[in-house]
Write a protein that holds these residues in place. Structure first.
Motif, short mmCIF file in Angstrom:
data_model
loop_
_atom_site.label_atom_id
_atom_site.label_comp_id
_atom_site.label_asym_id
_atom_site.label_seq_id
_atom_site.Cartn_x
_atom_site.Cartn_y
_atom_site.Cartn_z
N LEU A 146 -50.45 7.85 13.03
CA LEU A 146 -49.87 6.56 13.36
C LEU A 146 -48.34 6.59 13.36
CD1 LEU A 146 -52.21 4.18 11.31
CD2 LEU A 146 -52.30 4.68 13.75
N SER A 147 -47.75 7.36 12.47
CA SER A 147 -46.30 7.32 12.34
C SER A 147 -45.58 8.18 13.38
CB SER A 147 -45.88 7.77 10.94
OG SER A 147 -46.17 9.15 10.74
N ALA A 148 -46.19 9.31 13.75
CA ALA A 148 -45.51 10.25 14.64
C ALA A 148 -45.04 9.62 15.96
CB ALA A 148 -46.41 11.46 14.92
N PRO A 149 -45.85 8.81 16.64
CA PRO A 149 -45.38 8.24 17.90
C PRO A 149 -44.33 7.15 17.72
CG PRO A 149 -47.78 8.15 17.70
CD PRO A 149 -47.25 8.41 16.36
N ALA A 150 -44.17 6.63 16.50
CA ALA A 150 -43.33 5.44 16.31
C ALA A 150 -42.03 5.70 15.58
CB ALA A 150 -44.12 4.37 15.55
N VAL A 151 -41.93 6.79 14.82
CA VAL A 151 -40.73 7.01 14.01
C VAL A 151 -40.01 8.29 14.38
CG1 VAL A 151 -41.75 5.73 12.10
CG2 VAL A 151 -41.98 8.21 12.15
N ASN A 152 -40.42 8.97 15.44
CA ASN A 152 -39.72 10.20 15.80
C ASN A 152 -38.37 9.87 16.44
OD1 ASN A 152 -39.86 10.49 18.89
ND2 ASN A 152 -41.99 10.05 18.36
N PRO A 153 -37.43 10.81 16.43
CA PRO A 153 -36.06 10.51 16.90
C PRO A 153 -35.98 10.03 18.34
CG PRO A 153 -36.12 12.58 15.68
CD PRO A 153 -37.55 12.17 15.87
N ILE A 154 -36.83 10.56 19.22
CA ILE A 154 -36.77 10.16 20.63
C ILE A 154 -37.06 8.68 20.78
CG2 ILE A 154 -37.82 10.48 22.89
CD1 ILE A 154 -38.26 13.37 22.22
N PRO A 167 -28.71 -2.71 15.97
CA PRO A 167 -29.26 -1.65 15.11
C PRO A 167 -30.36 -2.17 14.19
CG PRO A 167 -27.09 -2.34 14.35
CD PRO A 167 -27.29 -2.98 15.68
N GLU A 168 -30.37 -3.49 13.94
CA GLU A 168 -31.41 -4.05 13.08
C GLU A 168 -32.79 -3.93 13.74
OE1 GLU A 168 -29.61 -7.34 15.56
OE2 GLU A 168 -28.87 -5.69 14.30
N MET A 169 -32.84 -3.93 15.07
CA MET A 169 -34.12 -3.77 15.76
C MET A 169 -34.66 -2.35 15.55
SD MET A 169 -36.55 -5.17 17.51
CE MET A 169 -35.98 -6.64 18.39
N VAL A 170 -33.77 -1.36 15.60
CA VAL A 170 -34.18 0.02 15.37
C VAL A 170 -34.69 0.19 13.94
CG1 VAL A 170 -33.44 2.43 15.41
CG2 VAL A 170 -32.49 0.81 17.06
N LEU A 171 -33.94 -0.37 12.98
CA LEU A 171 -34.36 -0.27 11.59
C LEU A 171 -35.67 -0.99 11.35
CD1 LEU A 171 -33.76 0.58 8.68
CD2 LEU A 171 -32.41 -1.53 8.42
N ALA A 172 -35.82 -2.16 11.96
CA ALA A 172 -37.06 -2.93 11.79
C ALA A 172 -38.26 -2.16 12.35
CB ALA A 172 -36.93 -4.28 12.47
N ARG A 173 -38.07 -1.52 13.50
CA ARG A 173 -39.17 -0.74 14.07
C ARG A 173 -39.53 0.44 13.18
NH1 ARG A 173 -39.89 1.74 20.23
NH2 ARG A 173 -42.09 2.25 19.92
N LEU A 174 -38.53 1.12 12.66
CA LEU A 174 -38.77 2.26 11.78
C LEU A 174 -39.54 1.84 10.53
CD1 LEU A 174 -38.32 5.18 10.78
CD2 LEU A 174 -36.08 4.42 9.93
N LEU A 175 -39.08 0.79 9.87
CA LEU A 175 -39.70 0.37 8.61
C LEU A 175 -41.11 -0.19 8.84
CD1 LEU A 175 -36.70 -1.31 6.77
CD2 LEU A 175 -37.68 0.96 6.39
N SER A 177 -43.20 0.35 11.29
CA SER A 177 -44.13 1.40 11.71
C SER A 177 -44.51 2.30 10.56
CB SER A 177 -43.51 2.22 12.85
OG SER A 177 -43.21 1.41 13.97
N LEU A 178 -43.52 2.69 9.76
CA LEU A 178 -43.79 3.59 8.64
C LEU A 178 -44.66 2.92 7.59
CD1 LEU A 178 -43.26 6.41 7.59
CD2 LEU A 178 -41.18 5.56 6.48
N VAL A 179 -44.39 1.66 7.30
CA VAL A 179 -45.19 0.92 6.32
C VAL A 179 -46.63 0.78 6.82
CG1 VAL A 179 -45.53 -1.31 5.19
CG2 VAL A 179 -43.25 -0.28 5.27
N THR A 180 -46.79 0.47 8.10
CA THR A 180 -48.14 0.35 8.66
C THR A 180 -48.91 1.65 8.53
OG1 THR A 180 -47.38 -1.30 10.27
CG2 THR A 180 -49.44 -0.18 10.75
#
Length: 343
Positions: A146-154, A167-175, A177-180
């Motif tokens: 689940l995390s690999a497609p959502a938190v990778n650098p690309i 930048p808050e949108m990028v941080l929100a997506r990272l957090l 996705s990782l929490v999920t």
């Protein structure tokens, strides 16, 4: 003497059984011809049928179906190649050293490790399957899936480009996705059942006396041809939704905060946009709230039609139905909570 003869016979029977097992998970000798036929025949039928149906709806369906398939195909190739490489070249002890012994601790480590795979959800399914075959606990493998497609650098860079100055949108997506991913891994530890996973259809790991390159080739061939068919099925379903649902229905949901979140979650599932491109689609949905667009980007890489089809083909229908439904709910909740705080 009789004992020695019986032992020799047992050895010959064992070798024959091993050979049959080795060929059971491989492909027919004429696999190149089958691969060419699988690539050419559907396209030829589509062209012939399309010439007699040149209506705009049919043309739109063809375009969307082809776009989803072509967009995902390189990453499916990457995932199946990586899966074959893990199976043939990486010893099982490597995973035992990298991941904590306790499954509850292995889940967040595996989720964070998703940053190393620069691919989309199509690539993560065969890799997760290979990890399970190498002895990694399924909960950790699913967190990685689940995390690999959502938190990778690309994906994160694409999100930053799609939402410049946010930048808050990028941080929100990272957090979110990782929490999920981590929550779903823990949920599998708590509620998951081994019988929901269908038995593996090929051997795992290197066997003494076998060529590692041969094992890599066979594993890659099997995974790619097996998963490719389910990718096409998912792309066809996504194209059907794109054509069948009118634009007026989409606009009707944008005015409600909660309905917009749920609508974009469903839209992410059926559109099946690759995770490297979904940020640009989300940015184009300017009529929706930031939280709703965040939900679109979190749900899509974890639950979409082609991914559900790939999971069903790899892990079984019983797993895909339960896991996808639970992931969708957790992803929406995490998106709303994280988005409500950061956006």
């Amino acid at each position: 003497m009789d004992t020695d003869a019986d032992a020799d016979a047992d050895i010959r029977v064992g070798e024959a059984g091993a050979a049959s097992v080795g060929s059971g998970w491989g492909l027919p000798r004429r696999w190149p011809l089958l691969l060419v036929a699988a690539a050419v025949l559907p396209g030829a039928v589509l062209v012939l049928v399309g010439r007699s149906l040149e209506e705009p709806a049919v043309e739109a369906w063809r375009t969307v179906c082809l776009a989803v398939t072509v967009q995902a195909l390189p990453f499916l190739l990457l995932g199946t190649a990586l899966s074959g490489a893990i199976n043939a070249f990486v010893p099982a002890r490597v995973f035992n050293r990298l991941l904590p012994k306790r499954p509850a601790l292995a889940v967040p480590v595996a989720g964070a490790a998703g940053v190393v795979l620069p691919g989309c959800e199509c690539a993560s399914v065969p890799v997760a399957n290979s990890l399970i075959g190498r002895g990694v606990t399924p909960a950790a493998a699913f967190a990685f899936l689940l995390s690999a497609p959502a938190v990778n650098p690309i994906v994160l860079i694409a999100t930053a480009v799609a939402f410049p100055g946010s930048p808050e949108m990028v941080l929100a997506r990272l957090l979110a996705s990782l929490v999920t991913a981590v929550v779903m891994g823990w949920l599998w530890l708590w509620l998951g059942r081994a019988e929901w996973l269908k038995p593996a259809v090929r051997h795992t790991g290197h066997r003494p006396g076998q060529s590692r390159w041969t094992e890599f080739r066979r594993g890659f061939q099997h995974d790619f041809l097996h998963a490719g068919g389910f990718l096409v099925v998912g792309a066809m379903a996504a194209a059907t939704f794109n054509v069948a649902v009118p634009r007026s229905v989409v606009d009707a949901f944008a005015d409600s905060a909660w309905l917009s979140v749920l609508f974009l979650a469903v839209l992410a599932i059926v559109l099946a946009v690759c995770s490297e491109a979904d940020a640009f689609v989300a940015a184009s949905l300017s009529g929706f709230s930031p939280v709703a667009r965040l939900t679109f980007m979190v749900v899509g890489p974890m639950v979409d039609l082609k991914l559900i089809a790939l999971q069903a083909g790899t892990f079984g229908r019983a797993f895909a139905v339960r896991f996808s439904a639970a992931t969708a709910v957790v992803a929406v909740v995490c998106s709303v909570v994280v988005g409500g705080v950061l956006l």
